[in-house]
Design a protein around this motif. Structure first.
Motif, mmCIF file in Angstrom:
data_model
loop_
_atom_site.group_PDB
_atom_site.id
_atom_site.type_symbol
_atom_site.label_atom_id
_atom_site.label_comp_id
_atom_site.label_asym_id
_atom_site.label_seq_id
_atom_site.Cartn_x
_atom_site.Cartn_y
_atom_site.Cartn_z
ATOM 1 N N LEU A 206 0.821 -1.225 -0.132
ATOM 2 C CA LEU A 206 0.053 0.098 -0.099
ATOM 3 C C LEU A 206 0.932 1.440 0.109
ATOM 4 C CD1 LEU A 206 -2.566 -1.078 2.794
ATOM 5 C CD2 LEU A 206 -3.063 -1.007 0.076
ATOM 6 N N ASP A 207 1.747 1.431 0.771
ATOM 7 C CA ASP A 207 2.978 2.412 0.711
ATOM 8 C C ASP A 207 3.426 2.663 -0.397
ATOM 9 O OD1 ASP A 207 2.331 2.671 3.476
ATOM 10 O OD2 ASP A 207 4.246 1.526 4.330
ATOM 11 N N ASN A 208 3.716 1.571 -1.042
ATOM 12 C CA ASN A 208 4.502 1.461 -2.488
ATOM 13 C C ASN A 208 3.738 2.181 -3.524
ATOM 14 O OD1 ASN A 208 6.971 0.485 -1.408
ATOM 15 N ND2 ASN A 208 6.563 -1.362 -2.300
ATOM 16 N N ASN A 209 2.281 2.127 -3.281
ATOM 17 C CA ASN A 209 1.460 2.786 -4.209
ATOM 18 C C ASN A 209 0.435 3.790 -3.734
ATOM 19 O OD1 ASN A 209 1.450 0.541 -6.932
ATOM 20 N ND2 ASN A 209 1.800 -0.470 -4.885
ATOM 21 N N GLY A 210 1.019 4.539 -2.782
ATOM 22 C CA GLY A 210 0.247 5.869 -2.240
ATOM 23 C C GLY A 210 -0.827 5.559 -1.635
ATOM 24 N N MET A 211 -1.114 4.428 -1.008
ATOM 25 C CA MET A 211 -2.209 3.964 -0.270
ATOM 26 C C MET A 211 -2.078 3.645 1.142
ATOM 27 S SD MET A 211 -4.368 4.850 -2.700
ATOM 28 C CE MET A 211 -6.000 4.245 -1.890
ATOM 29 N N GLY A 212 -0.893 4.002 1.439
ATOM 30 C CA GLY A 212 -0.431 3.703 2.987
ATOM 31 C C GLY A 212 -1.308 3.934 4.082
ATOM 32 N N ASP A 213 -2.329 4.973 3.858
ATOM 33 C CA ASP A 213 -3.184 5.218 4.795
ATOM 34 C C ASP A 213 -4.669 4.451 5.075
ATOM 35 O OD1 ASP A 213 -4.310 6.188 2.667
ATOM 36 O OD2 ASP A 213 -4.824 8.195 3.513
ATOM 37 N N SER A 214 -4.425 3.435 4.067
ATOM 38 C CA SER A 214 -5.756 2.714 4.147
ATOM 39 C C SER A 214 -5.680 1.715 5.278
ATOM 40 C CB SER A 214 -5.742 1.835 2.878
ATOM 41 O OG SER A 214 -5.927 2.949 1.475
ATOM 42 N N PRO A 215 -6.540 1.443 6.180
ATOM 43 C CA PRO A 215 -6.672 0.358 7.069
ATOM 44 C C PRO A 215 -6.897 -1.091 6.449
ATOM 45 C CG PRO A 215 -8.157 2.246 7.602
ATOM 46 C CD PRO A 215 -7.891 2.331 6.215
ATOM 47 N N ILE A 216 -6.128 -1.841 7.310
ATOM 48 C CA ILE A 216 -6.080 -3.420 6.982
ATOM 49 C C ILE A 216 -6.810 -4.055 7.776
ATOM 50 C CG2 ILE A 216 -4.694 -5.169 6.189
ATOM 51 C CD1 ILE A 216 -2.583 -3.140 5.492
ATOM 52 N N VAL A 217 -7.612 -5.178 7.831
ATOM 53 C CA VAL A 217 -8.370 -5.813 8.817
ATOM 54 C C VAL A 217 -8.260 -7.356 8.041
ATOM 55 C CG1 VAL A 217 -10.463 -6.578 9.844
ATOM 56 C CG2 VAL A 217 -10.048 -4.228 9.438
ATOM 57 N N LYS A 218 -7.630 -8.351 9.021
ATOM 58 C CA LYS A 218 -7.849 -9.778 8.793
ATOM 59 C C LYS A 218 -9.351 -10.085 8.746
ATOM 60 C CE LYS A 218 -3.072 -11.146 9.590
ATOM 61 N NZ LYS A 218 -2.397 -12.283 10.433
ATOM 62 N N ALA A 219 -9.609 -11.125 7.678
ATOM 63 C CA ALA A 219 -10.902 -11.776 7.670
ATOM 64 C C ALA A 219 -11.119 -12.943 7.176
ATOM 65 C CB ALA A 219 -11.855 -10.568 6.864
ATOM 66 N N GLY A 220 -12.280 -13.506 6.852
ATOM 67 C CA GLY A 220 -12.688 -14.750 6.356
ATOM 68 C C GLY A 220 -12.247 -15.881 7.359
ATOM 69 N N GLU A 221 -12.417 -17.033 6.808
ATOM 70 C CA GLU A 221 -12.085 -18.303 7.717
ATOM 71 C C GLU A 221 -10.818 -18.528 7.974
ATOM 72 O OE1 GLU A 221 -13.796 -22.976 7.992
ATOM 73 O OE2 GLU A 221 -14.448 -21.723 6.488
ATOM 74 N N GLY A 222 -10.436 -18.486 9.239
ATOM 75 C CA GLY A 222 -8.935 -18.782 9.298
ATOM 76 C C GLY A 222 -8.052 -17.518 9.279
ATOM 77 N N TYR A 223 -8.837 -16.607 8.869
ATOM 78 C CA TYR A 223 -8.179 -15.188 8.830
ATOM 79 C C TYR A 223 -7.082 -15.124 7.873
ATOM 80 C CZ TYR A 223 -10.358 -13.965 13.194
ATOM 81 O OH TYR A 223 -11.096 -13.845 14.157
ATOM 82 N N THR A 224 -7.558 -15.851 6.748
ATOM 83 C CA THR A 224 -6.789 -15.890 5.314
ATOM 84 C C THR A 224 -6.888 -14.790 4.278
ATOM 85 O OG1 THR A 224 -8.080 -17.243 4.082
ATOM 86 C CG2 THR A 224 -6.299 -18.307 5.499
ATOM 87 N N GLN A 225 -7.847 -13.689 4.505
ATOM 88 C CA GLN A 225 -8.125 -12.740 3.896
ATOM 89 C C GLN A 225 -7.686 -11.281 4.537
ATOM 90 O OE1 GLN A 225 -12.089 -12.842 2.196
ATOM 91 N NE2 GLN A 225 -11.759 -14.879 1.394
ATOM 92 N N ALA A 226 -7.647 -10.429 3.519
ATOM 93 C CA ALA A 226 -7.063 -9.153 3.880
ATOM 94 C C ALA A 226 -8.445 -8.022 3.377
ATOM 95 C CB ALA A 226 -5.936 -8.647 3.713
ATOM 96 N N GLU A 227 -9.061 -7.353 4.333
ATOM 97 C CA GLU A 227 -9.920 -6.263 3.589
ATOM 98 C C GLU A 227 -9.298 -4.943 4.029
ATOM 99 O OE1 GLU A 227 -13.615 -6.614 5.621
ATOM 100 O OE2 GLU A 227 -14.173 -8.320 4.373
ATOM 101 N N ILE A 228 -9.014 -4.205 2.765
ATOM 102 C CA ILE A 228 -8.572 -2.930 2.769
ATOM 103 C C ILE A 228 -9.547 -1.981 2.466
ATOM 104 C CG2 ILE A 228 -6.475 -1.583 1.628
ATOM 105 C CD1 ILE A 228 -5.428 -4.332 0.626
ATOM 106 N N ARG A 229 -9.569 -1.133 3.179
ATOM 107 C CA ARG A 229 -10.501 0.041 3.075
ATOM 108 C C ARG A 229 -9.635 1.315 2.610
ATOM 109 N NH1 ARG A 229 -15.170 -0.604 6.412
ATOM 110 N NH2 ARG A 229 -15.449 1.769 6.644
ATOM 111 N N MET A 230 -9.992 1.422 1.075
ATOM 112 C CA MET A 230 -9.278 2.464 0.527
ATOM 113 C C MET A 230 -10.208 3.799 -0.007
ATOM 114 S SD MET A 230 -7.090 -0.472 -2.067
ATOM 115 C CE MET A 230 -6.465 0.969 -3.083
#
Length: 309
Positions: free
Chosen positions: A59-83
């Motif tokens: 995210l930092d490399n692409n100018g979206m470093g201020d986007s919160p990241i939340v682990k989600a899904g079964e077993g927390y294998t997914q990342a939800e990024i609020r951009m």
């Protein structure tokens, strides 16, 4: 004496708030997050465990470093990024693909499973209602403290609440930290916490007014004595609370950090105002009102004497 240096202590928050206004003008206001501006939620499936540091770096490399990241899904294998919303759908799509490409250098199986557009959850109406709630709360606190103590206490307490929230907003503006709906909750939390510390000081002021009396001691002296007597209690309760909130900020997920950082700033501002500003302001207001009252009485007596003559 703390009261003696009241104006010096007052200059520090004035400078901070002024800097907040300056930075706000330079940066175009507060750094509002997706809850206020709308945006998109990008879900990336890693097919297994992953480290959020890798996602954050992409995210930092692409100018979206201020986007919160939340682990989600079964077993927390997914990342939800609020951009935040970008200028065009094409730019949004290109940015998403660039982020995924960076992530796939570490996690080759990662893929985007969904991109959902969202509107501003914390609309202008919600913000307006939050300010209205704060205004009503301050008004009711003013009435309560006026009844329990004096009007000067109530005015001083409300000014201190405005000070605490003002410092929180100024720091967020200076550091350009993203603000979401959690910030409103943090402000309301600090208002409730800070007024408690202030009332403890004012309760001691009221007791000392009865014991010491304004004939033998000045109000600034009574204020200083009251502050010293409550200082240990204020520091102990604030430090224990601060330790817990700092731990939440250090070890918590990004959404918890959004809430805990403003709380840390508000706690420090609340301790500063309740110890160094609240009681001295009460003494200043009460003394000025008494002087005006005495001047009015002396003028009335002079007019009566002149009328009799």
């Amino acid at each position: 004496m703390i009261t003696k240096h009241f104006k010096k202590f007052l200059m520090i928050p004035i400078v901070i708030i002024a800097l907040g206004i300056i930075f706000g003008v330079i940066n175009g206001g507060l750094n509002l997050g997706i809850d206020f501006t709308g945006g998109s939620i990008v879900s990336i499936d890693f097919k297994g465990e992953f480290e959020t540091d890798v996602v954050q770096k992409a995210l930092d490399n692409n100018g979206m470093g201020d986007s919160p990241i939340v682990k989600a899904g079964e077993g927390y294998t997914q990342a939800e990024i609020r951009m935040r919303t970008l200028d065009t759908d094409e730019l949004q799509s290109t940015t998403n693909e660039a982020i995924l490409t960076d992530i796939q250098q570490t996690y080759p199986d990662a893929e985007i499973v969904s991109v959902d557009k969202v509107g501003g959850v914390a609309s202008s109406e919600l913000v307006r209602n939050a300010f209205l709630a704060v205004a009503i709360a301050c008004g009711l606190m003013l009435i309560y403290i006026w009844i329990r103590f004096q009007l000067y206490n109530g005015i001083s307490a409300v000014v201190m609440l405005i000070h605490d929230v003002g410092i929180m907003i100024a720091i967020m503006c200076i550091l350009q930290i993203q603000i979401n709906s959690a910030f409103i909750a943090a402000c309301l939390t600090i208002i409730g916490y800070s007024i408690n510390n202030t009332i403890v000081v004012f309760d001691r002021v009221r007791d000392n007014l009865k014991v010491m009396g304004t004939k033998r001691f000045t109000r600034p002296e009574i204020a200083d004595t009251s502050i010293k007597e409550t200082l240990t209690r204020t520091i102990n309760t604030s430090v224990t609370t601060l330790i817990m909130i700092v731990c939440l900020y250090i070890f918590g997920v990004p959404t918890i950090k959004e809430f805990s950082f403003p709380i840390i700033v508000g706690l420090l501002a609340g301790v500063y105002s309740s110890v160094l500003l609240a009681a001295p302001m009460w003494a200043l207001l009460a003394d000025r009102f008494d002087k005006k009252k005495q001047n009015a009485k002396s003028k009335a007596k002079t007019k009566k004497k002149a009328a009799k003559a």
